[in-house]
Design a protein around this motif. Structure first.
Motif, PDB file in Angstrom:
ATOM      1  N   ALA A  81       0.831  -1.201   0.000  1.00 21.72           N
ATOM      2  CA  ALA A  81       0.000   0.000   0.000  1.00 21.72           C
ATOM      3  C   ALA A  81       0.871   1.258   0.000  1.00 21.72           C
ATOM      4  O   ALA A  81       0.529   2.260  -0.609  1.00 21.72           O
ATOM      5  CB  ALA A  81      -0.935   0.000   1.200  1.00 21.72           C
ATOM      6  N   LEU A  82       1.997   1.173   0.662  1.00 19.69           N
ATOM      7  CA  LEU A  82       2.866   2.347   0.737  1.00 19.69           C
ATOM      8  C   LEU A  82       3.657   2.547  -0.550  1.00 19.69           C
ATOM      9  O   LEU A  82       3.941   3.666  -0.954  1.00 19.69           O
ATOM     10  CB  LEU A  82       3.824   2.225   1.924  1.00 19.69           C
ATOM     11  CG  LEU A  82       3.159   2.215   3.303  1.00 19.69           C
ATOM     12  CD1 LEU A  82       4.205   2.221   4.395  1.00 19.69           C
ATOM     13  CD2 LEU A  82       2.218   3.401   3.467  1.00 19.69           C
ATOM     14  N   ILE A  83       3.993   1.433  -1.178  1.00 20.18           N
ATOM     15  CA  ILE A  83       4.748   1.520  -2.425  1.00 20.18           C
ATOM     16  C   ILE A  83       3.915   2.114  -3.539  1.00 20.18           C
ATOM     17  O   ILE A  83       4.398   2.866  -4.370  1.00 20.18           O
ATOM     18  CB  ILE A  83       5.197   0.098  -2.868  1.00 20.18           C
ATOM     19  CG1 ILE A  83       6.360  -0.368  -2.002  1.00 20.18           C
ATOM     20  CG2 ILE A  83       5.574   0.086  -4.335  1.00 20.18           C
ATOM     21  CD1 ILE A  83       6.665  -1.842  -2.170  1.00 20.18           C
ATOM     22  N   LEU A  84       2.623   1.725  -3.539  1.00 15.85           N
ATOM     23  CA  LEU A  84       1.732   2.145  -4.611  1.00 15.85           C
ATOM     24  C   LEU A  84       1.649   3.649  -4.745  1.00 15.85           C
ATOM     25  O   LEU A  84       1.336   4.354  -3.792  1.00 15.85           O
ATOM     26  CB  LEU A  84       0.328   1.603  -4.334  1.00 15.85           C
ATOM     27  CG  LEU A  84       0.070   0.227  -4.902  1.00 15.85           C
ATOM     28  CD1 LEU A  84      -1.152  -0.375  -4.234  1.00 15.85           C
ATOM     29  CD2 LEU A  84      -0.149   0.354  -6.393  1.00 15.85           C
ATOM     30  N   GLU A  85       1.853   4.117  -5.952  1.00 11.74           N
ATOM     31  CA  GLU A  85       1.686   5.541  -6.234  1.00 11.74           C
ATOM     32  C   GLU A  85       0.205   5.752  -6.547  1.00 11.74           C
ATOM     33  O   GLU A  85      -0.428   4.919  -7.173  1.00 11.74           O
ATOM     34  CB  GLU A  85       2.501   5.936  -7.468  1.00 11.74           C
ATOM     35  CG  GLU A  85       3.993   5.964  -7.251  1.00 11.74           C
ATOM     36  CD  GLU A  85       4.402   7.035  -6.245  1.00 11.74           C
ATOM     37  OE1 GLU A  85       3.787   8.116  -6.265  1.00 11.74           O
ATOM     38  OE2 GLU A  85       5.319   6.769  -5.443  1.00 11.74           O
ATOM     39  N   GLY A  86      -0.314   6.858  -6.150  1.00 11.56           N
ATOM     40  CA  GLY A  86      -1.688   7.163  -6.525  1.00 11.56           C
ATOM     41  C   GLY A  86      -2.709   6.301  -5.833  1.00 11.56           C
ATOM     42  O   GLY A  86      -2.487   5.814  -4.730  1.00 11.56           O
ATOM     43  N   HIS A  87      -3.816   6.099  -6.496  1.00  8.10           N
ATOM     44  CA  HIS A  87      -4.959   5.450  -5.873  1.00  8.10           C
ATOM     45  C   HIS A  87      -5.016   3.970  -6.191  1.00  8.10           C
ATOM     46  O   HIS A  87      -4.559   3.540  -7.222  1.00  8.10           O
ATOM     47  CB  HIS A  87      -6.240   6.110  -6.370  1.00  8.10           C
ATOM     48  CG  HIS A  87      -6.159   7.595  -6.333  1.00  8.10           C
ATOM     49  ND1 HIS A  87      -5.697   8.323  -7.387  1.00  8.10           N
ATOM     50  CD2 HIS A  87      -6.439   8.472  -5.358  1.00  8.10           C
ATOM     51  CE1 HIS A  87      -5.697   9.607  -7.059  1.00  8.10           C
ATOM     52  NE2 HIS A  87      -6.139   9.728  -5.839  1.00  8.10           N
ATOM     53  N   PHE A  88      -5.595   3.237  -5.295  1.00  8.83           N
ATOM     54  CA  PHE A  88      -5.750   1.811  -5.567  1.00  8.83           C
ATOM     55  C   PHE A  88      -7.007   1.283  -4.897  1.00  8.83           C
ATOM     56  O   PHE A  88      -7.566   1.906  -4.016  1.00  8.83           O
ATOM     57  CB  PHE A  88      -4.526   1.033  -5.089  1.00  8.83           C
ATOM     58  CG  PHE A  88      -4.338   1.079  -3.597  1.00  8.83           C
ATOM     59  CD1 PHE A  88      -3.647   2.125  -3.005  1.00  8.83           C
ATOM     60  CD2 PHE A  88      -4.847   0.070  -2.783  1.00  8.83           C
ATOM     61  CE1 PHE A  88      -3.470   2.176  -1.621  1.00  8.83           C
ATOM     62  CE2 PHE A  88      -4.669   0.111  -1.399  1.00  8.83           C
ATOM     63  CZ  PHE A  88      -3.979   1.165  -0.818  1.00  8.83           C
TER      64      PHE A  88
END
Lengths: 142, 142
Positions: free
Chosen positions: B31-38
């Motif tokens: 979750a922290l690695i993800l850029e933007g929305h998920f």
DNA sequence: CTCGATGCAAAGTATTTGCACCTAT
DNA sequence: ATAGGTGCAAATACTTTGCATCGAG
């Protein structure tokens, strides 16, 4: 008032080759009568309580029509299901939503509207719909 | 940075008698690695693609924990499912969402924030979370 | 050892859709 | 007559839950 709305809806439908049906009339009337916010399901129950039988499917198919025709609009997205509310000519308001008692307080603010417009203008974005919802605790619940 | 986050989450869990598990670590990291929305589903797929098997149920059970612990927050309510995004220390931003291409443009506006505060103050409302989403058409799509 | 966590599949919710039948135009 | 509308039930999409089992503390 409702009579005028009804003929407006009828015209709206006729113009695009859709049909005017008793179900659509009932749904429109009920949506306009309803004060405040409502959900699709609620509308079905209210009609049913009045002895008017309209299937859920038809309600789900009709509400978007009413939105497109400008009679109601979608509000409150923070919940799992959509809420609608009757579009009143006067106000373009937003909502404060109490997380404890569920109360919904409407507000209107011209300055905020102007800022929204500026933000869009600056980014060459053509706004279609603005959603502002403030969740928190109301006077009695804080 | 991530190491610090991990120990912060571990402490958060320990404090309330919850357990630190490999699954929770994997979910937090991703979750922290993800850029933007998920979305929840997306996170499951990403982990799976990396060969990390975590059940959907666990992800659905963990995301609210990450929200409560302040690592991510819920955004974009106009869609059928919730979107999350990594909370970055710096900005409290909102979103312009293109109805045609789906692009999400972030913006931050101090004046708007002040107005929101004033609105709440005037109504004795204690805001917990503010949702501002402007739907429309972006530069390329209008 | 114990209680919370996990995975799975089943159950929920809210909404949409396929289809046979109906009806407004 | 004919296209669009309706009701029903089944399908979908997303999320939650029950339960047996696992594993962190």
């Amino acid at each position: 008032m409702t009579a005028k709305d009804i003929s407006r809806f009828r015209d709206y439908l006729k113009e695009r080759g859709f049909k005017w049906t008793p179900q659509r009339e009932k749904i429109l009337k009920e949506a306009l009568i309803l004060e405040g916010h409502f959900e699709a399901d609620e509308l079905v129950y209210r009609l049913r309580r009045k002895g008017i039988r309209v299937s859920k499917a038809t309600v789900y198919r009709t509400l978007p029509l009413l939105v497109k025709a400008g009679f109601i609009k979608e509000v409150i997205h923070g919940e799992k299901h959509l809420h609608y509310e009757h579009v009143r000519g006067d106000s373009r308001h937003d909502h404060l939503i109490c997380l404890r008692c569920g109360k919904i307080i409407e507000f209107e603010d011209e300055a905020m509207r102007e800022i929204q417009e500026r933000i869009c203008r600056e980014r060459n974005f053509r706004p279609e719909k603005v959603l502002v919802e403030i969740y928190g605790y109301c006077e009695g619940c804080r």
